[in-house]
Design an enzyme around this catalytic site. Sequence first.
Site, PDB file in Angstrom:
ATOM      1  CG  ASP A  71     -10.242  -2.669   4.816  1.00  9.45           C
ATOM      2  OD1 ASP A  71     -10.482  -1.498   4.479  1.00  9.45           O
ATOM      3  OD2 ASP A  71     -11.066  -3.379   5.440  1.00  9.45           O
ATOM      4  CG  ASP A  73     -12.984   0.737   9.311  1.00  6.81           C
ATOM      5  OD1 ASP A  73     -12.633   1.367  10.317  1.00  6.81           O
ATOM      6  OD2 ASP A  73     -13.461   1.288   8.298  1.00  6.81           O
TER       7      ASP A  73
END
Length: 518
Positions: A71, A73
């Site tokens: 991922d 963030d």
Amino acid sequence: MWPSVSHHALGHAAVGELLRRSALKSASASLSVPHLLSDLIPPGACNLLNSSTIYANNEVALAEVDIYGFDYDYTLAMYSNALNVMIYNKARSFLIEHFKYPEGLRKYDYIPNFTVRGLHYDIQKGLLMKIDAFHYIQPGTVYRGLTPVSDNEVLQLFGGTYHVPLQQDSGFYGKGPKVKQFMDIFSIPEMTLLASANDFFITNGIEYDPVHLFKDISEAIGMVHLKGYMYKWVMEDLDKFILRGEETDAVLHRLVSHGKKMFLITNSPFSFVDKGMTYMVGKNWRDFFDVVIVQADKPHFFTDCIKPFRRLDGNGDLKWEKINSLDKGQIYKQGNLFDFLRLTGWRGSRVLYFGDHLYSDLADLMLRHGWRTAAIVPELEPETKVVSTDRYTVSLTWLQALTGLMERLQTHRDPESKLVFEEWQNEREELKVMTKNVFNPQFGSIFRTCHNPTYFSRRLSRFSDVYMASVSCLLNYDLDYTFYPRRTPLQHEAPLWMDQLCTGCMKTPYLEEMSHIR
């Protein structure tokens, strides 16, 4: 008052004498010998815990992992607390200017460290609280606005019990009909704004509907993201908001140098990811990744099979052609995991995916697709520092010892024993509060209530094979390393395995070699 070694040493002797005088023969034989509190601390307990450890819920052999997914963030990009302040302030402005809430709300500034991740919010009652793995509310952790709710009132509000029924509690993705769990790190400013807004209406005697308030704040927080404010702030001041970029750079270089394939699946837009990755890794950051997918719409990316992949050109504009392959150097938007698996052939335990959101990032990958999963839990860093202090170790050890003493004494019903039991019970309650407050005065640790795992911890152990404070923890281990979960004793088993007491205390293999980038 924190427990004093000499005080409790005397206490044990006095208790032994009392037990002897009370003719509690079976108990006094073992309890009458005075011990210093320090003698009770297990030999494996130490202050060498460090936040660079990777903790295993399941056995994972990195030698079998060929493909690393990330991922973006709070995984590749870690953000400073300054971002929470910005999100809070902008959402508060939306409430006042867009939803026409009273101007007096502006007096409520962001409160750092008021909340912790993983809390539950009762939408209809307007209560923020911590729930354990068994769906019980932890006493002393229920807040209406900024004010704690007494345990007696909590019992009245929930029909004489601390239990929150499953049908009311959060669903699979943390969104129940009446209770929502805040699992995302981005939810910290949302919880704080909920507490502040509730407090404003209550203290000013203004009648309001908690359900409307919840929905309006949820929408206001959403507007901060959907309208691109968060992306704009970060891109305009990368130095202020992005942390530990050099560590992300080191992780990617290390993986690619060992021939690992890598991919990125994020909900963030390409322009935002490109700016951040260029800042952390360099303008050629895409060379590290075999597949890059932006605006993926997780968790639906992992569960739906409807949205096709779209390719973006160099300017970030959508191309119209059908996607028959996922090629290195290209940027893709939307899509779904089923097409991803079909086009890449990457399946099962060969894949290790890193993410911070247990529901949106990890749950489906583990339960439906058999990928290995790694949870990023930044809270490990401050919490392991607390756990490593002498103050905490001594307090927790005495709490455990006192609990054992109470368990044995409770079978004796004479007046003197009852008096001692009552005194111990009061002291135990004080210790429970102390060991909670050292983490967070309102809600304590995100991992524990007094003795139970939290609802967050149960999901962490269910949906992640390993967990760590940041992806940089990978730098401390060889890529052939195997993570072994400690065999912790069940309640009916004796704790025979001394190494379990020191999980995380071992020196990580490459900690010193990698210290120059920390």
